[in-house]
Design a protein around this motif. Structure first.
Motif, PDB file in Angstrom:
ATOM      1  N   GLU A  43       0.839  -1.216   0.000  1.00 30.56           N
ATOM      2  CA  GLU A  43       0.000   0.000   0.000  1.00 30.56           C
ATOM      3  C   GLU A  43       0.868   1.258   0.000  1.00 30.56           C
ATOM      4  OE1 GLU A  43      -4.121  -1.673   1.998  1.00 30.56           O
ATOM      5  OE2 GLU A  43      -2.530  -0.936   3.317  1.00 30.56           O
ATOM      6  N   LYS A  60      -5.066  -0.450 -10.554  1.00 32.73           N
ATOM      7  CA  LYS A  60      -6.272  -1.215 -10.194  1.00 32.73           C
ATOM      8  C   LYS A  60      -5.895  -2.675  -9.907  1.00 32.73           C
ATOM      9  CE  LYS A  60     -10.903  -2.523 -11.761  1.00 32.73           C
ATOM     10  NZ  LYS A  60     -10.780  -3.921 -11.387  1.00 32.73           N
ATOM     11  N   TYR A 111      -4.446  -2.981  -6.439  1.00 34.84           N
ATOM     12  CA  TYR A 111      -5.508  -2.922  -5.410  1.00 34.84           C
ATOM     13  C   TYR A 111      -6.308  -4.226  -5.385  1.00 34.84           C
ATOM     14  CZ  TYR A 111      -5.093   2.075  -4.252  1.00 34.84           C
ATOM     15  OH  TYR A 111      -4.662   3.276  -3.787  1.00 34.84           O
TER      16      TYR A 111
END
Ligand code: G3H
Length: 534
Positions: free
Chosen positions: A100, A137, A140
């Protein structure tokens, strides 16, 4: 009259990027390099006042040698420490935290990376942005998929008097090499799953699309523990094979050619220890049946064969059209191809852009000449016109066995078209092909399509009906048969590919139950745990 050289920018009319990389990431530090450098030139050329085109210098990268490669390998081996390193022993939640933090750094680089993709590999601005956003994306989604896997593993199983907990563990030191057509997306869809599962990674940037990896290596340095990722530069033939020969690499992950992959695999002294996760060559056919809806089929076939100048492993690289509709197909298809807008990556709505490989135009011309000498023709008016690094798409027909274009993966803006009277002809083509990635079938007869589906699912790994071949959506499995792939990639499958199911088990008795209870209650272990990631 406009000529192709008019598409290129005039000298001094633009501001190209400049990335001069004089250091590389080794064990958490950016190590200065004062040896040889590889100069990087843009796919885009510049023209002088006489219209003469020349190269644009946009940066350089180190050409590190074998000594540095071995140092990088030692570093990632140290970080893995045979499974006892900090990184492989972290909890899943901790590794997610690192990834992250990396995303936050990566997001700051969006405009720099998009710009470098445009200049170095000639990808249109829209597609470069798409490549960046799709990669974010993907990362994630990877985190979400891993949380799900971890939640499902956060319990114990008791069977036949044995208590066990089953989780996925890393495989070890991973060598990761990406391709030039998606130098960001396809390398990071290997690198991130490998890392997040606890492997340490030796990363070799692709031949083209290298400059963007410098900024990313700094983001990695900032966010990951030292030695978890080291960067290798230099000539693949000189450094990569010797790395494999050490036997210290547990996973080879590569998107590239099957020839390179099989040489690297053979170089490993203990092949059974090596897991290979590979995306390789493909020559995906389209089969256009007599009853196909022609307009829709042509739109899909144009996009399928020529998006990013045909430089996609999933591109349609040969089209078989039923003889009863071939004339109509050729007429409409050629017209559509000639409508594609050529230009520079930043031009609005551009579809055909400069090619990054300096030797590519010669190869494409060779393919066309070979086909013409053997009886084919270029069907579209603009087909095969070339200037500098631009090559206008050529629709070549009839392509037959014996021509280079029939079997070779052209990986560029040429669309070979064949005709058939009997469906066994394209089916035979697929049976005898070295590749088995995907196929596209275009037609409207449900019974005929169903029959083809049932056979073709055993020849390739994805059958597309009335749609072009493609990798996405990224939750779909991306793989292939024969020389097209090994292992499966998708958001979820990549996490499985880069790990192995591992069990901790004990006989169900009072002493063992007490030990397991203490470990779990006092959170002594990252593996043996019922911790639930919310
Ligand atoms: O080069 C091969 C890529 O995986 C193709 O991906 O179908 O999304 O363009 P794509």
């Amino acid at each position: 009259m406009t000529t192709l050289s008019d598409f290129f920018p005039s000298v001094d009319s633009f501001m190209p990027p400049l990335v001069e990389q004089t250091e590389y990431l080794l064990n958490g530090e950016l190590k200065k390099w004062d040896g040889e450098f590889k100069k990087i030139y843009a796919a885009v050329k510049q023209k002088d006042s006489d219209g003469v085109l020349s190269d644009i210098y946009i940066g350089k990268v180190p050409i590190t040698g074998l000594t540095e490669a071995m140092e990088c390998l030692d570093g990632v081996c140290q970080a893995y420490k045979n499974g006892f390193g900090e990184w492989p022993m972290l909890s899943v939640e901790q590794r997610i935290g690192y990834v992250e933090n990396f995303i936050a750094e990566m997001l700051k680089l969006r405009s720099e990376i998009v710009n470098l993709l445009m200049w170095e590999i000639g990808k249109s601005e829209k597609d470069s942005e798409k490549e960046f956003d799709r990669t974010i994306k993907y990362i994630y989604d990877t985190i979400d998929a891993l949380k799900k896997i971890d939640r499902e593993s956060s319990n114990f199983i008791i069977e036949e008097g044995v208590i066990g907990q089953i989780r996925r563990s890393p495989l070890g030191v991973t060598l990761c090499i990406g391709p030039y057509n998606y130098p960001l997306n396809e390398t990071y869809t290997l690198l991130i799953p490998a890392l997040i599962m606890g492997n340490t990674v030796l990363f070799k940037p692709p031949k083209h699309g290298q400059l963007l990896h410098y900024a990313l290596s700094k983001a990695i340095q900032k966010t990951f523990p030292k030695g978890v990722v080291n960067f290798v530069y230099g000539k693949g033939s000189e450094v990569v094979e010797p790395l494999m020969q050490t036997g210290k690499i547990s996973v080879l992950t590569l998107i590239g050619s099957s020839k390179v992959a099989s040489n690297l695999k053979k170089a490993h002294p203990k092949t059974n220890r090596l897991r290979s996760i590979l995306g390789l060559d493909a020559k995906n056919p389209a089969i256009v049946l007599e009853n196909a809806n022609l307009d829709e089929t042509i739109n899909e076939c144009v996009a399928g064969s020529l998006s990013f100048n045909g430089q996609r492993c999933t591109a349609l690289k040969i089209i078989f059209v039923h003889e009863n509709i071939i004339d109509k197909f050729l007429e409409k298809f050629s017209a559509k191809v000639d409508e594609l807008k050529a230009g520079m990556p930043w031009d609005a709505n551009v579809q055909i852009t400069p090619l990054p490989e300096p030797e590519k135009i010669n190869y494409l011309n060779e393919c066309v000449t070979d086909a013409l000498e053997k009886g084919a023709k270029i069907i579209n008016n603009k087909g095969g016109k070339t200037e500098g690094s631009l090559f206008l798409p050529a629709v070549v027909y009839p392509v037959q066995e014996g021509m280079k274009l029939y079997r070779e993966e052209q990986f560029g803006p040429i669309v070979p078209i064949c005709t058939f009277s009997n469906l066994n002809e394209p089916i035979d083509y697929m049976i005898h092909s070295n590749f088995g990635q995907q196929v596209s079938i275009f037609g409207t007869d449900a019974t005929e399509i169903a029959h083809l589906i049932d056979g073709m699912v055993n020849l390739v790994s994805r059958v597309n009906v009335n749609s072009q071949c493609q990798r996405g959506p990224d939750n779909f499995p991306f793989t292939g048969r024969k020389d097209s792939a090994e292992s499966t990639l998708s958001v979820h499958d990549a996490l499985r590919s880069f790990s192995i199911r591992t069990v901790v088990a004990t006989k169900e008795n009072t002493q063992n139950k007490q030990i397991f209870n203490t470990i779990v209650r006092d959170e002594h272990s990252n593996f043996l745990s019922t911790h639930f990631i919310f």
